[in-house]
Design a protein around this motif. Structure first.
Motif, PDB file in Angstrom:
ATOM      1  N   GLN A 193       0.833  -1.207   0.000  1.00  0.00           N
ATOM      2  CA  GLN A 193       0.000   0.000   0.000  1.00  0.00           C
ATOM      3  C   GLN A 193       0.866   1.255   0.000  1.00  0.00           C
ATOM      4  O   GLN A 193       0.507   2.273  -0.592  1.00  0.00           O
ATOM      5  N   ASN A 250       1.519   2.424  -3.393  1.00  0.00           N
ATOM      6  CA  ASN A 250       0.418   3.249  -3.901  1.00  0.00           C
ATOM      7  C   ASN A 250       0.580   4.698  -3.460  1.00  0.00           C
ATOM      8  O   ASN A 250       0.345   5.631  -4.232  1.00  0.00           O
ATOM      9  N   SER A 283      -3.058   5.318  -8.355  1.00  0.00           N
ATOM     10  CA  SER A 283      -3.278   3.942  -7.918  1.00  0.00           C
ATOM     11  C   SER A 283      -4.766   3.627  -7.793  1.00  0.00           C
ATOM     12  O   SER A 283      -5.134   2.592  -7.214  1.00  0.00           O
ATOM     13  N   GLY A 332      -5.685   1.000  -3.173  1.00  0.00           N
ATOM     14  CA  GLY A 332      -5.247   2.210  -3.853  1.00  0.00           C
ATOM     15  C   GLY A 332      -6.215   3.362  -3.650  1.00  0.00           C
ATOM     16  O   GLY A 332      -7.190   3.267  -2.911  1.00  0.00           O
ATOM     17  N   ILE A 388      -0.091  -1.384  -8.448  1.00  0.00           N
ATOM     18  CA  ILE A 388      -0.502  -0.946  -9.795  1.00  0.00           C
ATOM     19  C   ILE A 388       0.043  -1.876 -10.873  1.00  0.00           C
ATOM     20  O   ILE A 388      -0.477  -1.925 -11.983  1.00  0.00           O
TER      21      ILE A 388
END
Length: 213
Positions: free
Chosen positions: A115, A118, A128, A134, A159
């Motif tokens: 995360q 992102n 994202s 995202g 992504i």
């Protein structure tokens, strides 16, 4: 415990329905040569993150012996809420802008895991939205400060499961690690343990960054 948390993250496709957010205040660090700004993964413990941030920072300290380093842990929930990555995005950009103003000669290395990748993606203008945990972009590092971001180090970047990657201004300064079978960054990946092994890439990431400082 890490496996359970990773599986929880895999159950969520984030991005829609963001609430209005305000940027948290970013605390200023000392004016070192390089500020390492790290965004941890979902529920990841550690000072900067046990899987990526901490080992990468330790490796950078060894590689950049002629430079003074500071670190900043991006202040965001790193949880499964729909606004988590957006809050990190705001805080990272706020911190870089504050530091850049206070320390005009300081440069930055951005580190993002899962995360946190992102968060970094959004902060450098790569959305994202629709990726696992995202969010849409809510803030970007100003173009005038882009030359001061010397390296972008990404690990298990969600992504990539969308077929996306960092392009444009930061492309040549970015290294993006995605382990074989990692379900967070590989579409159809089924090896959850692969997502937890990125500390093995810390030295390679630090070597890449050192070549761009």
């Amino acid at each position: 415990m890490r496996i359970r948390l990773c599986l929880a993250a895999l159950s969520l496709a984030g991005g829609a329905g963001l609430a209005t957010l305000s940027a948290p205040t970013a605390a200023a660090a000392t004016c070192t040569d390089i500020d390492v700004v790290a965004a941890r993964g979902t529920f990841e413990p550690g000072t900067l993150g046990t899987v990526v941030g901490d080992p990468v920072y330790a490796a950078l300290q060894k590689k950049l012996t002629g430079k003074s380093l500071s670190s900043y842990k991006v202040d965001y929930p790193a949880d499964l809420s729909l606004t988590s990555a957006a809050q990190g995005n705001l805080n990272l950009v706020s911190h870089v802008m504050s530091q850049a103003s206070t320390c005009p000669n300081q440069r930055f290395i951005l580190v993002g895991y899962s995360q946190g990748a992102n968060v970094v993606d959004n902060s450098i203008g790569i959305s994202s939205a629709g990726a696992l945990v995202g969010s849409p972009i809510v803030a970007t590092i100003p173009a005038a400060l882009a030359p001061r971001v010397t390296a972008v180090l990404l690990f298990g970047n969600p992504i990539r499961a969308q077929g996306k990657s960092v392009t444009g201004t930061y492309q040549s300064r970015t290294i993006d690690f995605c382990a074989k079978g990692d379900p967070v960054c590989v579409n159809g990946g089924d090896d959850v343990l692969a997502h937890l092994g990125y500390s093995a890439d810390a030295d390679a990431a630090a070597t890449f960054a050192a070549g761009r400082v």
